[in-house]
Motif scaffolding. Structure first.
Motif, PDB file in Angstrom:
ATOM      1  N   GLY A 142       0.781  -1.226   0.000  1.00 55.89           N
ATOM      2  CA  GLY A 142       0.000   0.000   0.000  1.00 55.89           C
ATOM      3  C   GLY A 142       0.813   1.277   0.000  1.00 55.89           C
ATOM      4  N   THR A 143       2.119   1.190   0.232  1.00 54.76           N
ATOM      5  CA  THR A 143       2.939   2.406   0.202  1.00 54.76           C
ATOM      6  C   THR A 143       3.388   2.687  -1.231  1.00 54.76           C
ATOM      7  OG1 THR A 143       4.974   1.200   0.694  1.00 54.76           O
ATOM      8  CG2 THR A 143       3.765   2.123   2.569  1.00 54.76           C
ATOM      9  N   GLN A 144       3.658   3.963  -1.487  1.00 55.62           N
ATOM     10  CA  GLN A 144       4.060   4.382  -2.832  1.00 55.62           C
ATOM     11  C   GLN A 144       5.420   3.779  -3.178  1.00 55.62           C
ATOM     12  OE1 GLN A 144       3.241   8.490  -3.697  1.00 55.62           O
ATOM     13  NE2 GLN A 144       4.970   8.608  -5.090  1.00 55.62           N
ATOM     14  N   ILE A 145       5.554   3.263  -4.394  1.00 55.28           N
ATOM     15  CA  ILE A 145       6.783   2.609  -4.832  1.00 55.28           C
ATOM     16  C   ILE A 145       7.925   3.609  -4.944  1.00 55.28           C
ATOM     17  CG2 ILE A 145       7.880   1.423  -6.773  1.00 55.28           C
ATOM     18  CD1 ILE A 145       5.269  -0.125  -7.139  1.00 55.28           C
ATOM     19  N   SER A 146       7.666   4.740  -5.553  1.00 54.97           N
ATOM     20  CA  SER A 146       8.727   5.713  -5.764  1.00 54.97           C
ATOM     21  C   SER A 146       8.121   7.088  -5.921  1.00 54.97           C
ATOM     22  CB  SER A 146       9.526   5.296  -7.009  1.00 54.97           C
ATOM     23  OG  SER A 146       9.944   6.363  -7.769  1.00 54.97           O
ATOM     24  N   LYS A 147       8.893   8.094  -5.561  1.00 58.07           N
ATOM     25  CA  LYS A 147       8.427   9.475  -5.727  1.00 58.07           C
ATOM     26  C   LYS A 147       8.326   9.838  -7.202  1.00 58.07           C
ATOM     27  CE  LYS A 147      10.132  11.015  -1.304  1.00 58.07           C
ATOM     28  NZ  LYS A 147      11.035  11.857  -0.563  1.00 58.07           N
ATOM     29  N   ARG A 148       9.129   9.168  -8.029  1.00 60.98           N
ATOM     30  CA  ARG A 148       9.117   9.440  -9.474  1.00 60.98           C
ATOM     31  C   ARG A 148       7.889   8.848 -10.158  1.00 60.98           C
ATOM     32  NH1 ARG A 148      13.817   6.646 -11.646  1.00 60.98           N
ATOM     33  NH2 ARG A 148      13.688   5.459  -9.764  1.00 60.98           N
ATOM     34  N   ILE A 149       7.374   7.762  -9.620  1.00 62.78           N
ATOM     35  CA  ILE A 149       6.218   7.102 -10.228  1.00 62.78           C
ATOM     36  C   ILE A 149       5.001   7.359  -9.339  1.00 62.78           C
ATOM     37  CG2 ILE A 149       5.247   4.931 -11.024  1.00 62.78           C
ATOM     38  CD1 ILE A 149       8.127   3.850 -11.213  1.00 62.78           C
ATOM     39  N   GLN A 150       4.164   8.266  -9.747  1.00 64.56           N
ATOM     40  CA  GLN A 150       2.976   8.618  -8.969  1.00 64.56           C
ATOM     41  C   GLN A 150       1.891   7.550  -9.124  1.00 64.56           C
ATOM     42  OE1 GLN A 150       2.818  11.279  -6.907  1.00 64.56           O
ATOM     43  NE2 GLN A 150       4.957  11.675  -7.433  1.00 64.56           N
ATOM     44  N   ASN A 151       1.080   7.426  -8.110  1.00 62.95           N
ATOM     45  CA  ASN A 151      -0.091   6.539  -8.129  1.00 62.95           C
ATOM     46  C   ASN A 151       0.263   5.067  -8.321  1.00 62.95           C
ATOM     47  OD1 ASN A 151      -1.718   8.849  -7.876  1.00 62.95           O
ATOM     48  ND2 ASN A 151      -1.724   9.125 -10.099  1.00 62.95           N
ATOM     49  N   ARG A 152       1.453   4.659  -7.933  1.00 65.70           N
ATOM     50  CA  ARG A 152       1.818   3.245  -8.017  1.00 65.70           C
ATOM     51  C   ARG A 152       2.276   2.798  -6.641  1.00 65.70           C
ATOM     52  NH1 ARG A 152       5.268  -0.417 -11.166  1.00 65.70           N
ATOM     53  NH2 ARG A 152       4.096  -2.338 -10.926  1.00 65.70           N
ATOM     54  N   CYS A 153       1.581   1.826  -6.080  1.00 64.91           N
ATOM     55  CA  CYS A 153       1.864   1.355  -4.727  1.00 64.91           C
ATOM     56  C   CYS A 153       2.241  -0.116  -4.731  1.00 64.91           C
ATOM     57  CB  CYS A 153       0.635   1.562  -3.828  1.00 64.91           C
ATOM     58  SG  CYS A 153       0.200   3.299  -3.620  1.00 64.91           S
ATOM     59  N   TYR A 154       2.983  -0.515  -3.714  1.00 69.65           N
ATOM     60  CA  TYR A 154       3.352  -1.921  -3.564  1.00 69.65           C
ATOM     61  C   TYR A 154       2.108  -2.766  -3.342  1.00 69.65           C
ATOM     62  CZ  TYR A 154       8.287  -0.701  -3.116  1.00 69.65           C
ATOM     63  OH  TYR A 154       9.558  -0.246  -3.357  1.00 69.65           O
ATOM     64  N   GLU A 155       2.070  -3.913  -3.996  1.00 66.05           N
ATOM     65  CA  GLU A 155       0.954  -4.842  -3.852  1.00 66.05           C
ATOM     66  C   GLU A 155       1.231  -5.893  -2.788  1.00 66.05           C
ATOM     67  OE1 GLU A 155       0.058  -6.368  -7.735  1.00 66.05           O
ATOM     68  OE2 GLU A 155      -0.339  -4.367  -8.540  1.00 66.05           O
ATOM     69  N   ASP A 156       2.454  -5.872  -2.236  1.00 66.53           N
ATOM     70  CA  ASP A 156       2.824  -6.810  -1.183  1.00 66.53           C
ATOM     71  C   ASP A 156       3.797  -6.124  -0.227  1.00 66.53           C
ATOM     72  OD1 ASP A 156       5.186  -6.678  -2.635  1.00 66.53           O
ATOM     73  OD2 ASP A 156       5.164  -8.764  -3.260  1.00 66.53           O
ATOM     74  N   SER A 157       4.120  -6.806   0.860  1.00 69.94           N
ATOM     75  CA  SER A 157       5.140  -6.357   1.799  1.00 69.94           C
ATOM     76  C   SER A 157       6.320  -7.298   1.664  1.00 69.94           C
ATOM     77  CB  SER A 157       4.625  -6.399   3.239  1.00 69.94           C
ATOM     78  OG  SER A 157       3.558  -5.493   3.410  1.00 69.94           O
ATOM     79  N   GLY A 158       7.524  -6.781   1.921  1.00 70.44           N
ATOM     80  CA  GLY A 158       8.660  -7.675   1.802  1.00 70.44           C
ATOM     81  C   GLY A 158       9.982  -7.028   2.147  1.00 70.44           C
ATOM     82  N   PHE A 159      11.038  -7.831   1.963  1.00 73.48           N
ATOM     83  CA  PHE A 159      12.393  -7.350   2.219  1.00 73.48           C
ATOM     84  C   PHE A 159      13.377  -8.139   1.369  1.00 73.48           C
ATOM     85  CE2 PHE A 159      11.675 -10.714   5.341  1.00 73.48           C
ATOM     86  CZ  PHE A 159      12.849 -11.460   5.283  1.00 73.48           C
ATOM     87  N   THR A 160      14.562  -7.556   1.223  1.00 75.38           N
ATOM     88  CA  THR A 160      15.668  -8.266   0.584  1.00 75.38           C
ATOM     89  C   THR A 160      16.840  -8.286   1.556  1.00 75.38           C
ATOM     90  OG1 THR A 160      16.545  -6.293  -0.500  1.00 75.38           O
ATOM     91  CG2 THR A 160      15.009  -7.629  -1.769  1.00 75.38           C
ATOM     92  N   ILE A 161      17.580  -9.387   1.528  1.00 74.98           N
ATOM     93  CA  ILE A 161      18.799  -9.541   2.326  1.00 74.98           C
ATOM     94  C   ILE A 161      19.919  -9.923   1.369  1.00 74.98           C
ATOM     95  CG2 ILE A 161      19.992 -10.958   4.028  1.00 74.98           C
ATOM     96  CD1 ILE A 161      17.389 -11.185   5.546  1.00 74.98           C
ATOM     97  N   GLU A 162      20.994  -9.164   1.439  1.00 74.49           N
ATOM     98  CA  GLU A 162      22.186  -9.463   0.639  1.00 74.49           C
ATOM     99  C   GLU A 162      23.332  -9.627   1.619  1.00 74.49           C
ATOM    100  OE1 GLU A 162      24.272  -7.863  -3.441  1.00 74.49           O
ATOM    101  OE2 GLU A 162      23.114  -6.448  -2.260  1.00 74.49           O
ATOM    102  N   TYR A 163      23.911 -10.817   1.694  1.00 76.44           N
ATOM    103  CA  TYR A 163      24.947 -11.103   2.690  1.00 76.44           C
ATOM    104  C   TYR A 163      26.203 -10.274   2.451  1.00 76.44           C
ATOM    105  CZ  TYR A 163      28.414 -13.624   5.415  1.00 76.44           C
ATOM    106  OH  TYR A 163      29.412 -13.939   6.295  1.00 76.44           O
ATOM    107  N   GLU A 164      26.612 -10.160   1.199  1.00 75.25           N
ATOM    108  CA  GLU A 164      27.791  -9.358   0.868  1.00 75.25           C
ATOM    109  C   GLU A 164      27.487  -8.506  -0.353  1.00 75.25           C
ATOM    110  OE1 GLU A 164      31.108 -11.915  -0.549  1.00 75.25           O
ATOM    111  OE2 GLU A 164      29.681 -13.542  -0.303  1.00 75.25           O
ATOM    112  N   ASP A 165      27.905  -7.248  -0.283  1.00 82.83           N
ATOM    113  CA  ASP A 165      27.545  -6.344  -1.368  1.00 82.83           C
ATOM    114  C   ASP A 165      28.617  -6.198  -2.435  1.00 82.83           C
ATOM    115  OD1 ASP A 165      29.365  -4.860   0.065  1.00 82.83           O
ATOM    116  OD2 ASP A 165      28.091  -3.099   0.285  1.00 82.83           O
TER     117      ASP A 165
END
Length: 185
Positions: free
Chosen positions: A84-107
């Motif tokens: 439900g939160t906005q995906i990006s300030k650049r893309i108006q009226n587009r919200c996430y359809e799910d909740s989630g996270f990413t984990i990267e052990y080493e960058d």
């Protein structure tokens, strides 16, 4: 930098007494690598291109809240998002359809994909992921992004040890391959 080669990483393979010396290539995401025997004396073993890569775990659900998803996770997520939160300030009226996270052990982008997958899944063993693993409503994906030199694309070797650990997460594996670089004459 200053028209001199820039060493971006050195990886020592103790069991083989080999050093991998990674040099960046201007405007590319892959590397020139010099493989050296370091014992009993330093000598060049091989030179070639090596892919740059990223490996990370994405966990998402359109039913389970972000707070619930993060329960028991000992690692700090690289990114989180809430339904439900906005995906990006650049893309108006587009919200996430799910909740989630990413984990990267080493960058870092250097090194072998197989080692990165093994390190990622091993690092997750200290977390309580039972609520994630057992839920069919939660999507788990080990994502691999591979940037290779188009004239020297190596393969990705997933041994049974790595596959077993990914299977215990009940995660799928998504591999994106990108090939670039100049033509050889």
């Amino acid at each position: 930098m200053n028209n001199k080669p820039e060493i971006v990483d050195v990886i020592i393979k103790d069991e083989k007494q080999v050093a991998e010396v990674y040099f960046s290539i201007v405007e590319e995401k892959y590397y020139f690598v010099v493989y050296l025997d370091i014992l009993p004396q330093v000598k060049i073993r091989f030179v070639g291109m090596s892919a740059g890569s990223r490996v990370y775990l994405t966990v998402s659900s359109n039913i389970t809240s972000l707070k619930k998803l993060l329960e028991g996770i000992n690692l700090i997520p690289l990114k989180t998002w809430q339904k439900g939160t906005q995906i990006s300030k650049r893309i108006q009226n587009r919200c996430y359809e799910d909740s989630g996270f990413t984990i990267e052990y080493e960058d870092k982008k250097t090194g072998e994909v197989e080692d990165k997958i093994a390190n990622l899944v091993s690092s997750l063993e200290t977390s309580d992921l039972s609520h994630i693993v057992e839920s069919e409503e939660i999507h788990k994906v080990v994502q691999v992004v591979y940037y290779g030199y188009k004239e020297q694309m190596w393969g990705i070797h997933l041994n049974p040890f790595i596959l077993e650990k990914v299977a215990k997460l009940k995660a799928s594996i998504d591999i994106d391959l990108y090939a670039s670089g100049p033509d050889l004459e």
